[in-house]
Write a protein that holds these residues in place. Structure first.
Motif, PDB file in Angstrom:
ATOM      1  N   ALA A 188      -5.191 -12.437  -2.443  1.00 55.93           N
ATOM      2  CA  ALA A 188      -4.617 -11.224  -1.861  1.00 55.93           C
ATOM      3  C   ALA A 188      -3.369 -10.760  -2.606  1.00 55.93           C
ATOM      4  CB  ALA A 188      -4.278 -11.464  -0.389  1.00 55.93           C
ATOM      5  N   VAL A 189      -2.689 -11.669  -3.297  1.00 58.81           N
ATOM      6  CA  VAL A 189      -1.431 -11.321  -3.976  1.00 58.81           C
ATOM      7  C   VAL A 189      -1.631 -10.218  -5.010  1.00 58.81           C
ATOM      8  CG1 VAL A 189       0.436 -12.167  -5.442  1.00 58.81           C
ATOM      9  CG2 VAL A 189      -0.380 -13.564  -3.534  1.00 58.81           C
ATOM     10  N   PRO A 190      -2.562 -10.358  -5.984  1.00 56.43           N
ATOM     11  CA  PRO A 190      -2.718  -9.263  -6.961  1.00 56.43           C
ATOM     12  C   PRO A 190      -3.210  -7.959  -6.340  1.00 56.43           C
ATOM     13  CG  PRO A 190      -4.434 -10.931  -7.249  1.00 56.43           C
ATOM     14  CD  PRO A 190      -3.433 -11.508  -6.312  1.00 56.43           C
ATOM     15  N   MET A 191      -3.945  -8.031  -5.251  1.00 56.66           N
ATOM     16  CA  MET A 191      -4.395  -6.812  -4.588  1.00 56.66           C
ATOM     17  C   MET A 191      -3.203  -6.001  -4.082  1.00 56.66           C
ATOM     18  SD  MET A 191      -7.670  -8.248  -2.407  1.00 56.66           S
ATOM     19  CE  MET A 191      -8.979  -9.186  -3.196  1.00 56.66           C
ATOM     20  N   PHE A 192      -2.271  -6.682  -3.417  1.00 60.33           N
ATOM     21  CA  PHE A 192      -1.088  -5.986  -2.908  1.00 60.33           C
ATOM     22  C   PHE A 192      -0.130  -5.621  -4.040  1.00 60.33           C
ATOM     23  CE2 PHE A 192      -2.223  -7.922   1.241  1.00 60.33           C
ATOM     24  CZ  PHE A 192      -2.130  -6.778   2.021  1.00 60.33           C
ATOM     25  N   ALA A 193      -0.010  -6.495  -5.055  1.00 60.67           N
ATOM     26  CA  ALA A 193       0.912  -6.223  -6.148  1.00 60.67           C
ATOM     27  C   ALA A 193       0.487  -4.978  -6.924  1.00 60.67           C
ATOM     28  CB  ALA A 193       0.990  -7.432  -7.077  1.00 60.67           C
ATOM     29  N   LEU A 194      -0.807  -4.866  -7.225  1.00 59.60           N
ATOM     30  CA  LEU A 194      -1.300  -3.692  -7.956  1.00 59.60           C
ATOM     31  C   LEU A 194      -1.115  -2.423  -7.130  1.00 59.60           C
ATOM     32  CD1 LEU A 194      -2.737  -2.531 -10.415  1.00 59.60           C
ATOM     33  CD2 LEU A 194      -4.926  -3.041  -9.309  1.00 59.60           C
ATOM     34  N   THR A 195      -1.412  -2.521  -5.826  1.00 58.75           N
ATOM     35  CA  THR A 195      -1.213  -1.364  -4.950  1.00 58.75           C
ATOM     36  C   THR A 195       0.251  -0.958  -4.896  1.00 58.75           C
ATOM     37  OG1 THR A 195      -3.091  -2.062  -3.588  1.00 58.75           O
ATOM     38  CG2 THR A 195      -1.560  -0.481  -2.610  1.00 58.75           C
ATOM     39  N   ALA A 196       1.147  -1.944  -4.860  1.00 63.61           N
ATOM     40  CA  ALA A 196       2.583  -1.660  -4.817  1.00 63.61           C
ATOM     41  C   ALA A 196       3.035  -0.934  -6.083  1.00 63.61           C
ATOM     42  CB  ALA A 196       3.360  -2.962  -4.644  1.00 63.61           C
ATOM     43  N   LEU A 197       2.542  -1.364  -7.243  1.00 62.76           N
ATOM     44  CA  LEU A 197       2.927  -0.725  -8.499  1.00 62.76           C
ATOM     45  C   LEU A 197       2.420   0.706  -8.568  1.00 62.76           C
ATOM     46  CD1 LEU A 197       2.360  -3.633 -11.053  1.00 62.76           C
ATOM     47  CD2 LEU A 197       4.541  -2.713 -10.242  1.00 62.76           C
ATOM     48  N   VAL A 198       1.177   0.926  -8.124  1.00 58.55           N
ATOM     49  CA  VAL A 198       0.595   2.263  -8.176  1.00 58.55           C
ATOM     50  C   VAL A 198       1.256   3.193  -7.155  1.00 58.55           C
ATOM     51  CG1 VAL A 198      -1.514   3.600  -7.807  1.00 58.55           C
ATOM     52  CG2 VAL A 198      -1.608   1.431  -9.055  1.00 58.55           C
ATOM     53  N   ALA A 199       1.482   2.691  -5.947  1.00 57.01           N
ATOM     54  CA  ALA A 199       1.985   3.534  -4.864  1.00 57.01           C
ATOM     55  C   ALA A 199       3.487   3.761  -4.931  1.00 57.01           C
ATOM     56  CB  ALA A 199       1.613   2.923  -3.521  1.00 57.01           C
ATOM     57  N   ASP A 200       4.237   2.707  -5.267  1.00 53.04           N
ATOM     58  CA  ASP A 200       5.695   2.786  -5.167  1.00 53.04           C
ATOM     59  C   ASP A 200       6.422   2.629  -6.492  1.00 53.04           C
ATOM     60  OD1 ASP A 200       5.534   3.051  -2.341  1.00 53.04           O
ATOM     61  OD2 ASP A 200       5.259   0.896  -2.166  1.00 53.04           O
ATOM     62  N   GLY A 201       5.733   2.185  -7.531  1.00 48.43           N
ATOM     63  CA  GLY A 201       6.381   2.052  -8.833  1.00 48.43           C
ATOM     64  C   GLY A 201       7.570   1.121  -8.802  1.00 48.43           C
ATOM     65  N   SER A 202       8.687   1.605  -9.303  1.00 52.21           N
ATOM     66  CA  SER A 202       9.891   0.774  -9.364  1.00 52.21           C
ATOM     67  C   SER A 202      10.475   0.479  -7.986  1.00 52.21           C
ATOM     68  CB  SER A 202      10.956   1.463 -10.223  1.00 52.21           C
ATOM     69  OG  SER A 202      11.291   2.735  -9.682  1.00 52.21           O
ATOM     70  N   ALA A 203      10.046   1.247  -6.981  1.00 52.54           N
ATOM     71  CA  ALA A 203      10.548   1.023  -5.621  1.00 52.54           C
ATOM     72  C   ALA A 203       9.664   0.066  -4.835  1.00 52.54           C
ATOM     73  CB  ALA A 203      10.646   2.356  -4.878  1.00 52.54           C
ATOM     74  N   ALA A 204       8.746  -0.626  -5.524  1.00 57.69           N
ATOM     75  CA  ALA A 204       7.816  -1.521  -4.837  1.00 57.69           C
ATOM     76  C   ALA A 204       8.520  -2.702  -4.203  1.00 57.69           C
ATOM     77  CB  ALA A 204       6.757  -2.022  -5.816  1.00 57.69           C
ATOM     78  N   LEU A 205       9.633  -3.122  -4.794  1.00 57.97           N
ATOM     79  CA  LEU A 205      10.403  -4.246  -4.264  1.00 57.97           C
ATOM     80  C   LEU A 205      11.876  -3.900  -4.239  1.00 57.97           C
ATOM     81  CD1 LEU A 205       8.792  -7.328  -6.087  1.00 57.97           C
ATOM     82  CD2 LEU A 205       8.495  -6.688  -3.691  1.00 57.97           C
ATOM     83  N   ARG A 206      12.566  -4.477  -3.309  1.00 56.35           N
ATOM     84  CA  ARG A 206      14.023  -4.402  -3.257  1.00 56.35           C
ATOM     85  C   ARG A 206      14.534  -5.674  -2.605  1.00 56.35           C
ATOM     86  NH1 ARG A 206      15.510  -3.565   1.931  1.00 56.35           N
ATOM     87  NH2 ARG A 206      14.193  -2.259   3.295  1.00 56.35           N
ATOM     88  N   VAL A 207      15.807  -5.917  -2.734  1.00 59.88           N
ATOM     89  CA  VAL A 207      16.393  -7.105  -2.114  1.00 59.88           C
ATOM     90  C   VAL A 207      16.346  -6.934  -0.602  1.00 59.88           C
ATOM     91  CG1 VAL A 207      18.467  -8.517  -1.868  1.00 59.88           C
ATOM     92  CG2 VAL A 207      17.905  -7.480  -4.083  1.00 59.88           C
ATOM     93  N   PRO A 208      15.701  -7.841   0.117  1.00 61.08           N
ATOM     94  CA  PRO A 208      15.609  -7.685   1.575  1.00 61.08           C
ATOM     95  C   PRO A 208      16.931  -7.970   2.270  1.00 61.08           C
ATOM     96  CG  PRO A 208      14.660  -9.779   0.899  1.00 61.08           C
ATOM     97  CD  PRO A 208      15.003  -9.052  -0.360  1.00 61.08           C
ATOM     98  N   THR A 209      17.106  -7.361   3.416  1.00 61.33           N
ATOM     99  CA  THR A 209      18.260  -7.694   4.255  1.00 61.33           C
ATOM    100  C   THR A 209      18.037  -9.079   4.863  1.00 61.33           C
ATOM    101  OG1 THR A 209      17.273  -6.722   6.239  1.00 61.33           O
ATOM    102  CG2 THR A 209      18.523  -5.239   4.798  1.00 61.33           C
TER     103      THR A 209
END
Length: 310
Positions: A188-209
């Motif tokens: 499931a990891v690459p499925m979500f990772a690829l979707t995150a890159l396509v959908a959100d680009g550089s905003a796919a990850l941020r430092v969590p609170t």
């Protein structure tokens, strides 16, 4: 004294579904965190725990067959990836109560599809028990309003919820609960990772609170690792139709935990629905255990109140 398979499986299923239901408040903490990126992190954390568990007896054995790999890919794509995506879309278009009521039909769906896929006729007692559980879950969850898109997405989520269990049934005899959990989580990891890159680009990850980090740790370690292992252990002991009855505990535990945590109020209708769920589960567990799948359907054995994301 050793527990009977029914009691052992029932305890595992009850704890797994209770953990899933109680995660409602936890998932709310991730409301502003990017969904695909957050899920990629969550499943990466889970895989980092589960894969070493699967290797503790040495190399990852037995080697996967092509059919097993296909089933694992289908399980990850439906029961993990599509489940979360469709859940979010459903909640954007309709009331959480509608989504919960539709997903509350999981015991009935598994009560029909489980034996059919195993080449058996659905047992009348288990179908009756599933209907009682569904009714109780609907009473706990209540009903709301929404549009056609939300309802269709909720139906898709229902199918994915059933697929999470039914696709694992032929895998469990040979691979076991740990390997099925580890492999499906890692896929499931690459499925979500690829979707995150396509959908959100550089905003796919941020430092969590701080709260978001705790939520990700809970979902990754407690829910994905603990509840997955418990649930798949229950499936092996009870079979999909009887284990599926415990899906009615999701809205019950969500309502009860919300009241205990002060985020909701427990109403008499919720208590009545909880009693119905308990009665349905007891009705299903006290019946004759369905016959195990035949050799043609298995491989050779070896040695949400807002519904939560899985």
């Amino acid at each position: 004294m050793a527990l009977s398979p029914t009691l052992s499986g029932g305890l595992r299923a009850a704890v797994a579904m209770t953990v899933l239901g109680c995660s409602t408040g936890v998932t709310a903490l991730l409301g502003s965190y990017p969904l695909p990126g957050g899920q990629a992190v969550r499943y990466t954390l889970a895989a980092a725990v589960l894969l070493p568990l699967a290797r503790r007896t040495g190399r990852l054995r037995p080697r996967l067959t092509g059919r097993e790999l296909g089933l694992l890919l289908a399980l990850a794509a439906t029961g993990l990836f599509a489940f979360n995506v469709l859940m979010v879309q459903a909640l954007r278009h309709t009331d959480p109560a509608v989504v919960g009521s539709v997903i509350g039909c999981t015991p009935l769906l598994m009560g029909v599809l489980g034996p059919v896929l195993a080449g058996r006729r659905p047992e009348a007692r288990l179908l009756a028990a599933a209907a009682v559980v569904v009714a109780g879950a609907a009473v706990v969850q209540g009903f709301g309003s929404g549009d056609a898109v939300g309802f269709l997405c909720a139906l898709g989520t229902l199918v994915c919820e059933a697929a999470f269990s039914l696709l694992a049934v032929p895998l469990l005899p040979r691979l076991g609960a740990v390997r099925v959990s580890a492999y499906s989580t890692a896929l499931a990891v690459p499925m979500f990772a690829l979707t995150a890159l396509v959908a959100d680009g550089s905003a796919a990850l941020r430092v969590p609170t701080g709260g978001e980090l705790l939520a990700l740790l809970y979902l990754g370690a407690v829910l994905t690792c603990g509840a997955f292992l418990l649930w798949y252990g229950a499936l092996g002991r009870l079979g999909p139709e009887r284990a599926g009855l415990f899906g009615g505990l999701i809205p019950v535990s969500a309502a009860l935990s919300g009241a205990l945590l002060g985020s909701g109020v427990l109403h008499p209708g919720e208590l009545a629905g909880s009693v119905l769920v308990g009665a349905g589960v007891c009705l299903g567990l006290t019946g004759r255990r369905p016959a195990p799948p035949t050799a043609a359907h298995t491989t050779t054995p070896a040695s949400r109140t807002v519904e939560p994301v899985r």
